[in-house]
Enzyme design. Structure first.
Site, PDB file in Angstrom:
ATOM      1  N   GLU B  71     -29.834 -43.338  -8.822  1.00  0.00           N
ATOM      2  CA  GLU B  71     -31.320 -42.920  -8.457  1.00  0.00           C
ATOM      3  C   GLU B  71     -32.286 -42.057  -9.817  1.00  0.00           C
ATOM      4  OE1 GLU B  71     -29.861 -43.257  -5.581  1.00  0.00           O
ATOM      5  OE2 GLU B  71     -30.972 -45.531  -4.754  1.00  0.00           O
ATOM      6  N   HIS B 140     -34.763 -42.867   5.940  1.00  0.00           N
ATOM      7  CA  HIS B 140     -35.100 -43.890   5.749  1.00  0.00           C
ATOM      8  C   HIS B 140     -36.636 -44.578   5.911  1.00  0.00           C
ATOM      9  CE1 HIS B 140     -30.919 -45.232   4.974  1.00  0.00           C
ATOM     10  NE2 HIS B 140     -31.766 -46.354   3.528  1.00  0.00           N
TER      11      HIS B 140
HETATM   12  C1  TPP Z   1     -29.697 -43.052  -2.152  1.00  0.00           C
HETATM   13  C2  TPP Z   1     -29.636 -43.987  -2.220  1.00  0.00           C
HETATM   14  N1  TPP Z   1     -29.831 -45.352  -2.780  1.00  0.00           N
HETATM   15  C3  TPP Z   1     -30.107 -46.522  -2.138  1.00  0.00           C
HETATM   16  C4  TPP Z   1     -29.616 -46.775  -0.918  1.00  0.00           C
HETATM   17  C5  TPP Z   1     -29.519 -48.624  -0.506  1.00  0.00           C
HETATM   18  N2  TPP Z   1     -28.146 -49.203  -0.191  1.00  0.00           N
HETATM   19  C6  TPP Z   1     -27.645 -48.174   1.405  1.00  0.00           C
HETATM   20  S1  TPP Z   1     -26.368 -49.612   1.057  1.00  0.00           S
HETATM   21  C7  TPP Z   1     -26.227 -49.852  -0.378  1.00  0.00           C
HETATM   22  C8  TPP Z   1     -25.113 -50.342  -1.492  1.00  0.00           C
HETATM   23  C9  TPP Z   1     -24.345 -49.488  -0.714  1.00  0.00           C
HETATM   24  O1  TPP Z   1     -22.758 -49.919  -1.417  1.00  0.00           O
HETATM   25  P1  TPP Z   1     -21.750 -49.610  -1.797  1.00  0.00           P
HETATM   26  O2  TPP Z   1     -21.441 -48.049  -1.705  1.00  0.00           O
HETATM   27  O3  TPP Z   1     -20.343 -50.823  -2.293  1.00  0.00           O
HETATM   28  O4  TPP Z   1     -20.888 -49.750   0.185  1.00  0.00           O
HETATM   29  P2  TPP Z   1     -20.941 -51.113   1.149  1.00  0.00           P
HETATM   30  O5  TPP Z   1     -22.229 -51.282   1.499  1.00  0.00           O
HETATM   31  O6  TPP Z   1     -20.552 -52.093  -0.060  1.00  0.00           O
HETATM   32  O7  TPP Z   1     -20.006 -50.809   2.302  1.00  0.00           O
HETATM   33  C10 TPP Z   1     -27.728 -49.498  -1.082  1.00  0.00           C
HETATM   34  C11 TPP Z   1     -27.374 -49.577  -2.125  1.00  0.00           C
HETATM   35  C12 TPP Z   1     -29.520 -46.379  -0.195  1.00  0.00           C
HETATM   36  N3  TPP Z   1     -29.528 -45.992   1.261  1.00  0.00           N
HETATM   37  N4  TPP Z   1     -29.208 -44.939  -0.059  1.00  0.00           N
END
Ligand code: TPP
Ligand code: MG
Lengths: 323, 335
Positions: B71, B140
């Protein structure tokens, strides 16, 4: 070969199976519309959480992610209370205040699932710093995905952990996706383990569909950190079986991706094959575990459905200790 | 006029502005979606609430930029591009994630023009979803717009319906100052008449969706709809109210509020945020300062409690201000 005792093997399998059934059941229950909020299922990646957490005691701590059910169960969280939490009951792990994304049992070293991607790694550094200052021979772990490895907080935490030489293990779970975007697109320099290495930490790589591979890698990392040599990394790859969250149409995935994974890279199948090939366990023992786990999950759901719900008075409770 | 959801209205606003100005581009997480995925279906997501759907197919990958989960870098990159002549529309998925990139928003974007002696502009929009109602829990579900309103240098938009959402987003993209644009999670599905053509709704001009004589009700975002329900329910008791939707919290249309209070002599302010240092206190303070002599009763504030947003559905429902809370506050001013 493995030096795990029969009892340890059964416990590892039980935990992986518990995670699997917990998630498979949630997938069904969520479709009926009874569970509110965003739920991110861990199914497929069980060997990572369990392979790592089998090395930990309650005194060691973990910091989890939004996809936290597996980490919490692997660390020994109360499954009945977790299910109640996800249903939003006041008898849940967090009294219904947190839900799926915030399950925590601090007394058991579970410093919380986390809704903020990248929120966890710095907190893990602090937990490891406490271990170091208390000289109690404990370690702290944070889990993070390929996506979270692109968050500045992850880099800051890695660098600081090295500077402070704290007993911190970064568990990097590359499941190929952050939400609906592939890691090959969003991770510049796709080798995210090499990034961690460049901070001066040893990286131990594992096949995330193989409990034994993760267990061995985690053993090396945790031994290294526990004996005071500083932070280390476990890097494991394995894709998730479900969508990013329940309700995800998964249009970004090839049609047979999950089907193929389930057929060829399933950690439970792999475990069974290994223990049977190496004559480590009688498969009938695991069949019995399957039955017990299914009964436990069934009970957890039945309990959760009738568990008490909160009222207005609960809303403002626990904002502070004293106010 | 066609009926559209706010999601579609916002999407149309993006299409209009992308077509009008080649310097407009979008940047954020999963705003196209599917890049690097095994199906190869780029554009399959279009933002988690679908506001940027179809943009990549129409305007290409260079102008619809998916990012890593970073972000600070998203806002920073948008800010640098805006200083360099572009007009970025950045998306921070959830308003709560301003917590991750607050430096870029508060210390950088908001202050460039002032710090640099008025010699530059930073025409950037940051869109995000806001608010509770989805059982999305404490990290959220926050509103955040009340905190952002306190920062000089940022304009803050909080639409309450599909028609306004479209016109305000068009204004936001055309505005030469940095604009934060808060889309309530419950707004996306709400429908009303929305013209197909482009139109701009100026900032700092409140709307008045209800007119009455007994009390002035000022509400923000989703709470405009809750307040409208409350006011409609009071008709049977012979009570009528002005309902003011400021639409932008910065700049704020003080004049419309003060004029209304002058006529009604009473004020209820409603917001979904916790009460401390928030918009209801801000409006109450402004009216107490500039319109005290018009007041015939104490000002009432209706807000969420001073607590994070709880997860469980009934706890979240208890947390949120309801129409009956607003109706009770209006009656209270009439005692
Ligand atoms: C700061 C932030 N940005 C965006 C999100 C939205 N979001 C939740 S999970 C996710 C993907 C996370 O990917 P990863 O770290 O690879 O974990 P996975 O979901 O694959 O287990 C996103 C973009 C969030 N929760 N927090
Ligand atoms: Mg991932």
């Amino acid at each position: 070969m493995t030096n795990l005792t029969e009892q340890q093997l059964v416990q590892a399998y039980r935990r992986m199976k518990t995670i699997r059934e917990f998630e498979e059941r949630l997938h069904i229950e969520i479709a009926t519309g009874q569970i509110a909020g965003f739920t991110h299922l861990y199914a497929g990646q069980e060997a990572i959480a369990v392979g790592v957490c089998e090395h930990l005691s309650d005194a060691d701590s973990i910091v989890s992610t939004h996809r936290g059910h597996g980490h919490c169960i692997a660390k020994g969280a109360d499954v009945l209370k977790m299910m109640k939490e996800i249903w939003g009951s006041t008898e849940g792990t967090c009294n219904g205040k947190g839900g799926s994304m915030h399950i925590a049992e601090v007394e058991r070293g579970i410093l919380g699932a986390n809704g903020i991607v990248g929120g966890g790694p710095p907190i893990g550094v602090g937990a490891a710093l406490a271990s170091k200052l208390k000289k109690n021979n404990t370690v702290a772990l944070s889990f993070g995905g390929d996506g979270s490895s692109n968050q500045g907080t992850t880099f800051e935490a890695m660098n600081m952990a090295v500077c402070l030489k704290v007993p911190k293990i970064f568990v990097m779970e590359n499941n190929g996706y952050s939400e609906n975007t592939g890691a090959s697109y969003s991770s510049g320099g796709i080798d995210i383990a090499a990034r961690a290495e460049s901070f001066g930490m040893p990286v131990f790589k594992a096949d995330g569909s193989d409990f034994f591979s993760v267990y061995d890698a985690a053993n090396k990392a945790i031994e290294y950190s526990r004996r005071g040599d500083g932070p280390s990394v476990v890097y494991a790859t394995m894709m998730r079986y479900f969508g990013h969250f329940e309700g995800d149409a998964q249009l970004y995935r090839a049609k047979d991706e999950v089907k193929n994974l389930r057929e060829t890279s399933d950690c439970l199948d792999n475990f069974r094959t290994r223990v049977s090939d190496d004559k480590l366990l009688d498969l009938a023992v695991l069949d019995a575990v399957d039955d017990e786990v299914l009964a436990l999950i069934e009970q957890s759901v039945q309990d959760a459905k009738v568990a008490p719900r909160g009222t207005l008075a609960d809303v403002t409770k626990d904002v502070y200790i004293n106010y | 006029m066609p009926i559209k959801t706010a999601r579609d209205a916002l999407n149309e606003a993006m299409f209009h502005e992308f077509a009008r100005d080649p310097n407009v581009f979008a940047i954020g997480e999963d705003i196209a979606g599917g890049r690097g995925g095994s199906s190869g279906d780029i554009g399959c997501v279009g933002g988690i609430f679908g506001v940027t759907k179809g943009l990549v197919a129409e305007f290409g990958e260079e102008r619809v930029i998916d990012t890593p989960i970073s972000e600070s870098a998203i806002v920073g990159a948008a800010a640098g591009a805006a200083l360099s002549g572009m007009r970025p529309v950045a998306e921070i998925m959830f308003a709560d994630f301003f917590g991750v990139c607050l430096d870029q928003v508060m210390n950088q974007v908001a202050k460039f023009r002032y710090m640099f002696g008025g010699k530059t502009k930073c025409p950037l929009v940051i869109r995000c979803n806001t608010g509770a109602g989805y059982s999305a829990a404490a990290q959220h579900s926050q509103t955040m717009y009340q905190m952002m309103t306190a920062i000089p240098g940022l304009k803050v938009v909080v639409p309450s319906n599909a028609y306004d959402a479209k016109g305000l987003l068009i204004s936001a993209i055309q505005d030469d100052d940095p604009v934060l644009f808060f889309e309530h999670k419950l707004l996306y599905q709400s429908e009303c008449e929305v013209p197909d053509e482009a139109y701009a709704i100026p900032f700092g001009e409140a709307a008045m969706p209800r007119e009455g004589e007994h009390c002035t009700v000022v509400a923000f975002g989703q709470m405009v709809n809750v307040a409208a329900q409350a006011i409609d329910s009071l008709a049977a008791e012979g009570i009528t109210c002005d309902l003011i939707d400021p639409r932008t919290t910065s700049p704020l249309d003080e004049e419309t509020i003060l004029e209304s209070v002058e006529a009604t002599g009473r004020l209820v302010v409603v917001d979904e945020s916790p009460p401390r240092c928030g918009l209801t206190a801000d409006i109450a303070g402004m009216v107490a300062d500039k319109g005290f002599s018009s007041l015939r009763a104490p000002i009432k504030q209706v807000t969420a409690p001073h607590s994070p947003v709880p997860f469980a559905a009934e706890l979240e429902a208890a947390y949120l201000p309801k129409a009956q809370d607003v109706a009770a506050a209006i009656r209270e001013t009439l005692k």
